[in-house]
Enzyme design. Structure first.
Site, mmCIF file in Angstrom:
data_model
loop_
_atom_site.group_PDB
_atom_site.id
_atom_site.type_symbol
_atom_site.label_atom_id
_atom_site.label_comp_id
_atom_site.label_asym_id
_atom_site.label_seq_id
_atom_site.Cartn_x
_atom_site.Cartn_y
_atom_site.Cartn_z
ATOM 1 N N GLU A 42 33.413 -6.993 -49.749
ATOM 2 C CA GLU A 42 33.287 -6.998 -48.290
ATOM 3 C C GLU A 42 31.826 -7.090 -47.866
ATOM 4 O OE1 GLU A 42 35.616 -3.683 -46.847
ATOM 5 O OE2 GLU A 42 37.478 -4.766 -47.306
ATOM 6 N N GLU A 53 41.302 -12.677 -55.040
ATOM 7 C CA GLU A 53 41.869 -13.875 -55.662
ATOM 8 C C GLU A 53 40.857 -15.012 -55.704
ATOM 9 O OE1 GLU A 53 43.125 -11.988 -53.284
ATOM 10 O OE2 GLU A 53 45.315 -12.007 -53.254
ATOM 11 N N CYS A 84 46.467 -13.788 -49.274
ATOM 12 C CA CYS A 84 46.405 -14.247 -47.873
ATOM 13 C C CYS A 84 46.511 -15.778 -47.834
ATOM 14 C CB CYS A 84 45.106 -13.768 -47.219
ATOM 15 S SG CYS A 84 43.652 -14.729 -47.699
ATOM 16 N N CYS A 87 43.654 -17.712 -49.500
ATOM 17 C CA CYS A 87 43.737 -17.657 -50.968
ATOM 18 C C CYS A 87 44.864 -18.542 -51.493
ATOM 19 C CB CYS A 87 43.922 -16.219 -51.434
ATOM 20 S SG CYS A 87 42.421 -15.231 -51.242
HETATM 21 N N1 THU Z 1 42.225 -8.779 -49.530
HETATM 22 C C1 THU Z 1 42.181 -9.333 -50.787
HETATM 23 O O1 THU Z 1 41.170 -9.229 -51.487
HETATM 24 N N2 THU Z 1 43.280 -9.995 -51.233
HETATM 25 C C2 THU Z 1 44.481 -10.033 -50.594
HETATM 26 O O2 THU Z 1 45.443 -10.562 -51.138
HETATM 27 C C3 THU Z 1 44.616 -9.422 -49.266
HETATM 28 C C4 THU Z 1 43.361 -8.920 -48.649
HETATM 29 C C5 THU Z 1 41.073 -7.989 -49.092
HETATM 30 C C6 THU Z 1 40.208 -8.585 -48.031
HETATM 31 C C7 THU Z 1 39.578 -7.342 -47.422
HETATM 32 O O3 THU Z 1 38.466 -6.953 -48.196
HETATM 33 C C8 THU Z 1 40.653 -6.286 -47.570
HETATM 34 O O4 THU Z 1 41.547 -6.755 -48.570
HETATM 35 C C9 THU Z 1 41.426 -5.981 -46.299
HETATM 36 O O5 THU Z 1 41.943 -7.132 -45.744
#
Ligand code: THU
Length: 128
Positions: A42, A53, A84, A87
């Site tokens: 983040e 991913e 998401c 991804c």
């Molecule tokens: N996030 C992922 O890394 N992969 C996913 O499949 C869903 C969301 C992360 C993005 C962000 O850092 C946090 O989860 C909340 O959305």
């Protein structure tokens, strides 16, 4: 437990998620059987955050891998966390119709094909 699932759970521990506190790990298996891991990273601007991913895919590509078989995604949710939309697009373009293995901290597992999670994708076949 499947080494790929274990790698995704271990990668989740390395997540940098101080803003959402939502940790995700991913483990991408290439055709040679090598595992490429990723965690979400983040950013204070939020929008520059990168999902686990895509970190795994980009790391694998940068290491020279080009063919993939499976990706495991680990998160601490009762309803298993799927990739998401962004991804799914990146996975489709770089990995094709891979198996997507979702897992949580209780070891609950569900398996999908990417084609079923991301039907009728846009890709390079349209622009060539
Ligand atoms: N996030 C992922 O890394 N992969 C996913 O499949 C869903 C969301 C992360 C993005 C962000 O850092 C946090 O989860 C909340 O959305």
């Amino acid at each position: 437990m499947d080494a790929l699932v274990e790698a995704a759970l271990a990668a989740r521990e390395r997540a940098h998620a101080p803003f959402s506190n939502f940790k995700v790990g991913a483990a991408l298996e290439d055709a040679a059987g090598r595992i490429h891991t990723g965690c979400n990273v983040e950013n204070a601007t939020y929008g520059l955050t990168m999902c686990a991913e895509r970190v795994a895919v980009f790391k694998a590509i940068s290491e020279g891998a080009r063919q993939f078989t499976r990706i495991a995604v680990a998160a601490d949710t009762a309803v298993l966390t799927p990739p998401c939309g962004a991804c799914r697009q990146i996975l489709w373009e770089f990995c094709g119709d891979v198996e997507v293995v979702l897992v949580n901290l209780e070891g609950r597992i569900e398996r999908f094909r990417l084609k079923d999670l991301y039907p009728r994708p846009f890709d390079a076949s349209f622009v060539r």
